[in-house]
Design a protein around this motif. Structure first.
Motif, short mmCIF file in Angstrom:
data_model
loop_
_atom_site.label_atom_id
_atom_site.label_comp_id
_atom_site.label_asym_id
_atom_site.label_seq_id
_atom_site.Cartn_x
_atom_site.Cartn_y
_atom_site.Cartn_z
N PHE A 66 -24.71 -52.79 40.62
CA PHE A 66 -23.53 -52.25 40.19
C PHE A 66 -22.91 -52.58 38.86
N ALA A 67 -22.74 -53.88 38.71
CA ALA A 67 -22.14 -54.08 37.23
C ALA A 67 -22.99 -53.51 36.23
N LEU A 68 -24.39 -53.69 36.51
CA LEU A 68 -24.98 -53.13 35.07
C LEU A 68 -24.97 -51.86 35.07
N LYS A 69 -24.84 -51.07 36.16
CA LYS A 69 -24.53 -49.52 35.87
C LYS A 69 -23.31 -49.22 35.31
N LYS A 70 -22.15 -50.11 35.76
CA LYS A 70 -20.66 -49.90 35.37
C LYS A 70 -20.62 -50.07 33.94
N LEU A 71 -21.48 -51.05 33.57
CA LEU A 71 -21.46 -51.37 32.17
C LEU A 71 -22.30 -50.46 31.12
N GLY A 72 -22.82 -49.42 31.80
CA GLY A 72 -23.52 -48.46 31.02
C GLY A 72 -25.09 -48.52 31.11
N ALA A 73 -25.76 -49.56 31.78
CA ALA A 73 -27.10 -49.40 31.57
C ALA A 73 -27.78 -48.26 31.99
N PRO A 117 -19.19 -45.63 39.93
CA PRO A 117 -20.19 -45.85 39.33
C PRO A 117 -21.44 -45.53 39.52
N ILE A 118 -21.55 -45.37 40.89
CA ILE A 118 -22.89 -45.15 41.48
C ILE A 118 -23.16 -43.62 41.85
N PHE A 119 -22.09 -43.35 42.67
CA PHE A 119 -22.20 -41.91 43.17
C PHE A 119 -21.10 -40.88 42.38
N GLY A 120 -20.56 -41.28 41.41
CA GLY A 120 -19.63 -40.46 40.53
C GLY A 120 -20.37 -39.18 40.06
N ARG A 121 -21.44 -39.28 39.66
CA ARG A 121 -22.24 -37.93 38.96
C ARG A 121 -22.57 -36.84 39.92
#
Ligand SMILES: [Zn+2]
Length: 284
Positions: free
Chosen positions: A71-78, A278-282
């Motif tokens: 979650f944290a990596l995705k949130k930071l744009g990975a 951050p995970i499902f927003g798209r």
């Protein structure tokens, strides 16, 4: 700029080749990740580094908060994740000190939270091919280009640990077609797929598991020497990878959620929708 995340396993606790370094302490709905995430630049790639067991190696495989980490990596744009994992070899030809770009996993972990779904959102992602084919190919090319002994493809069994296998288990795993045994690639790979991240594992063979007769004579010094060499090799491979990393993601990872969610959008709780943006927003 492409954002590449590195999750470092045993022996790989930092990545000291970065410029413009910043540290991020990220909070997630699941709690804190294993450690601060270090952001920096390498060869025009934005790189995020996370020590899976925390710096100083404080967390057992069973204690790693995999959901918070991804979650944290995705949130930071990975966009892409290279997971570096020490592993035991189940094959004579995968010698200690060799690298393997694995392409399949058998999940034998127990009771680790392994999904971002739940709490009112039901979904199922495709996972037949758990590793991003593009990123795996690029990793393999980077390692072979450096002349490092690397194997393309292989099945890694992920066990709960922390104790290693019994000899009976080790022999059974070989009969099952397992090439490597580790303790951390699952549920990391599943969560990465749900987060629509490209994910590939660079496995570092540290020893033959106990099936091998030579294991009775292994010394601690020998294992430490292999781990040191492996970590140096992994850092060199990552540096090489960033030199040739394409901006494009010619794979299906970025759209893994397109057809995954079953729940009627109307009944998904707004709070969960918001928390997991951050995970499902798209797709929500
Ligand atoms: Zn991909």
């Amino acid at each position: 700029m492409t954002t590449l995340a590195i999750i470092g396993g045993s022996g790989l606790y930092d990545f000291n080749r970065l410029t413009n370094v910043q540290h991020h302490r990220v909070e997630t709905p699941y709690g804190a990740p294993s450690d601060d995430i270090v952001e920096g630049e390498l060869n025009g790639v934005r790189l995020l580094f996370l020590a899976r067991h925390g710096r100083g190696h404080r967390l057992l495989p069973s204690e790693v908060n995999f959901r918070a980490n991804i979650f944290a990596l995705k949130k930071l744009g990975a966009e892409k994740v290279v997971s570096v994992s020490a592993a035991g070899s189940m094959r004579e030809e995968i010698e200690p000190g060799h690298l393997v770009v694995v392409d399949q996993f058998i999940d034998r972990t127990k009771g680790r939270p392994s999904t971002f779904f739940g709490s009112g959102i039901v979904g199922h992602v495709m996972f037949a091919d758990p590793v991003c084919p593009s990123l795996a190919e690029q990793l393999f090319a980077a390692a072979s280009g450096l002349g490092i002994q690397v194997h393309r493809g292989g099945t890694m069994m992920v066990m709960e640990g922390p104790a290693f296998s019994t000899r009976a288990e080790s022999k059974l795993h070989r009969e099952m077609g397992v090439d490597l045994i580790g303790m951390t690639a699952m549920p990391e790979a599943k969560l990465a797929r749900e987060a629509e991240l490209c994910y590939a594992t660079l496995a570092l063979s540290t020893d033959y598991d106990c099936w091998h007769e030579s294991e009775d004579d292994v010394t601690v010094e020998a294992i430490i020497a292999v781990i040191t060499q492996n970590v140096n090799n992994a850092q060199a491979v990552i540096q090489q990878l960033t030199e040739d990393l394409p901006q494009e993601r010619g794979c299906g990872c970025a759209t893994a959620l397109d057809t995954a969610i079953i729940t009627d959008r109307e009944v998904i709780p707004p709070r969960i929708r918001d928390e997991l943006k951050p995970i499902f927003g798209r797709v929500l």
